[in-house]
Design an enzyme around this catalytic site. Structure first.
Site, mmCIF file in Angstrom:
data_model
loop_
_atom_site.group_PDB
_atom_site.id
_atom_site.type_symbol
_atom_site.label_atom_id
_atom_site.label_comp_id
_atom_site.label_asym_id
_atom_site.label_seq_id
_atom_site.Cartn_x
_atom_site.Cartn_y
_atom_site.Cartn_z
ATOM 1 N N CYS A 17 0.941 -1.395 0.070
ATOM 2 C CA CYS A 17 0.162 -0.054 -0.029
ATOM 3 C C CYS A 17 0.875 1.240 -0.004
ATOM 4 O O CYS A 17 0.168 2.323 -0.170
ATOM 5 C CB CYS A 17 -0.964 -0.074 1.216
ATOM 6 N N ALA A 49 -14.094 9.483 2.008
ATOM 7 C CA ALA A 49 -13.050 8.514 1.737
ATOM 8 C C ALA A 49 -13.245 7.351 2.332
ATOM 9 O O ALA A 49 -12.473 6.498 3.218
ATOM 10 C CB ALA A 49 -11.656 9.308 2.206
ATOM 11 N N ASP A 91 -11.407 -4.415 2.574
ATOM 12 C CA ASP A 91 -12.311 -3.305 2.475
ATOM 13 C C ASP A 91 -13.980 -3.872 2.658
ATOM 14 O O ASP A 91 -14.729 -2.894 3.148
ATOM 15 C CB ASP A 91 -12.354 -2.800 1.018
ATOM 16 N N GLY A 139 -11.357 -12.874 -13.554
ATOM 17 C CA GLY A 139 -10.519 -11.858 -13.511
ATOM 18 C C GLY A 139 -9.925 -11.189 -14.759
ATOM 19 O O GLY A 139 -10.575 -11.539 -16.109
ATOM 20 N N HIS A 140 -8.595 -10.409 -14.880
ATOM 21 C CA HIS A 140 -8.290 -9.814 -16.126
ATOM 22 C C HIS A 140 -6.624 -9.747 -16.013
ATOM 23 O O HIS A 140 -6.196 -9.545 -14.648
ATOM 24 C CB HIS A 140 -8.693 -8.371 -16.261
#
Length: 349
Positions: A17, A49, A91, A139-140
């Site tokens: 992060c 935020a 999250d 996914g990608h």
């Protein structure tokens, strides 16, 4: 043909992060973006935020959506995958939700990294998703100059169980569920200065799922939750203060630290992101006049898959802390309180 083997951290200009854009840069980039308030079912968007977006389906169901990805902060590919997955899923827990599925986000320097290494990253992420009880449903992937991995995660919760970072109330106690110092440890890894045993401690912390957030969301005494990641404890505390329209008082002597974090910080193992964080929001932080610089750098240290910052009713704080510790978060501590006043963070101790 694959080039000679390199450490994963050698292939990235940043890690974990600590790769996040500085808060001031992010704020400027988003300044003229359209507001999302015109969508009535969007309970949580870009106005504050918060950790994820929340869309209300009906009277009993909300969908939570988030994405998070970064470059490696460790050299073991499976550990990199595990940390990145735990960080992304966090999250959902921070919003009070239950994760239900994930999509992988993968960018890899195909000419540099062996396929076996990339597979280990994916296996690591999948193992954490399995621990959370969710599938990696797709996914990608792209060929990229630096290794990048993360997840987009979908979760569910009841509307009354959504927990934002903007819900703190004056008088609330503040609880932090994990020790800080992950960025300090990452800097020490890059420079070969991490003490014996510290790597295992860091992995144990960064791969510990923040599932306690889902449990806390059912408690009416818990008013706000956010996870502490790239902006550090002070940065995410300031987001909670601004969102709630309150000040936060943090007792630095009670903030839990990883075992070697203070010593390493004093020795100068500090990330560039820590300094960028301070430059972005330091004018909204009050420090004691004699506060050591190394200690300030710990409080701005970017956390990867860090703990939850929880604001709860003061008369329930001890009981809630006991619940958190008993649920498998032994480092959790009460670190301060929310107070009436300007939206700032006041550091004491």
């Amino acid at each position: 043909m694959i080039a000679s083997a390199k450490r994963l951290t050698e292939l990235a200009h940043g890690g974990g992060c600590g790769c996040k854009l500085a808060p001031s840069v992010l704020q400027s980039l988003l300044a003229d973006q359209p507001m999302s308030g015109v969508f009535g079912q969007l309970l949580v968007g870009t106005e504050t935020a918060d950790d994820a977006a929340v869309w209300q389906i009906d009277d009993t169901t909300c969908v939570i959506a988030t994405t998070d990805f970064f470059m490696p902060m460790v050299d073991d590919p499976r550990d990199f995958g595990r940390i990145a997955a735990a960080n992304a899923i966090s999250d959902i827990y921070a919003m009070g939700g239950k994760p239900i599925m994930a999509l992988a986000i993968l960018g890899m320097p195909i000419a540099t990294l062996a396929p076996e290494t990339i597979r280990e990253i994916l296996k690591g992420g999948a193992s954490i998703c399995a621990e959370a009880g969710i599938p990696v449903a797709g996914g990608h992937s792209i060929d990229a100059p630096e290794p990048i991995y993360g997840l987009a995660v979908i979760g569910l919760c009841r509307p009354d169980q959504v927990r934002r970072n903007a819900g703190a109330r004056a008088g609330d106690a503040l609880i932090l569920t994990k020790g800080i110092g992950v960025g300090i440890y990452s800097a020490a890894i890059k420079r070969g200065g991490l003490p014996d045993g510290a790597y295992g401690e860091m992995i144990a912390s960064t791969t510990l799922l923040n599932r306690i957030g889902q449990h806390l969301s059912s408690d009416e005494a818990v008013h706000a939750i956010t996870d502490v990641t790239g902006f550090g404890l002070l940065g995410h505390g300031l987001e909670m203060a601004r969102g709630s329209g309150l000040g936060l008082q943090i007792d630095a002597t009670t903030v839990p630290l990883l075992k070697h974090a203070a010593t390493l910080a004093e020795q100068g193992f500090v990330t560039g992101a820590s300094e960028r964080n301070w430059a972005s929001y330091g004018d909204a932080i009050d420090l004691p006049g004699d506060f050591p610089d190394w200690h300030r750098k710990l409080l701005t240290d970017p956390q990867t898959s860090g703990g939850l910052l929880v604001a709860c009713a003061p008369d329930r704080a001890t009981a809630i802390l006991t619940e958190i510790v008993d649920a498998g978060y032994p480092a959790a501590r009460i670190i301060g309180r929310a107070v009436t006043g300007e939206a700032r963070v006041i550091v004491q101790g």
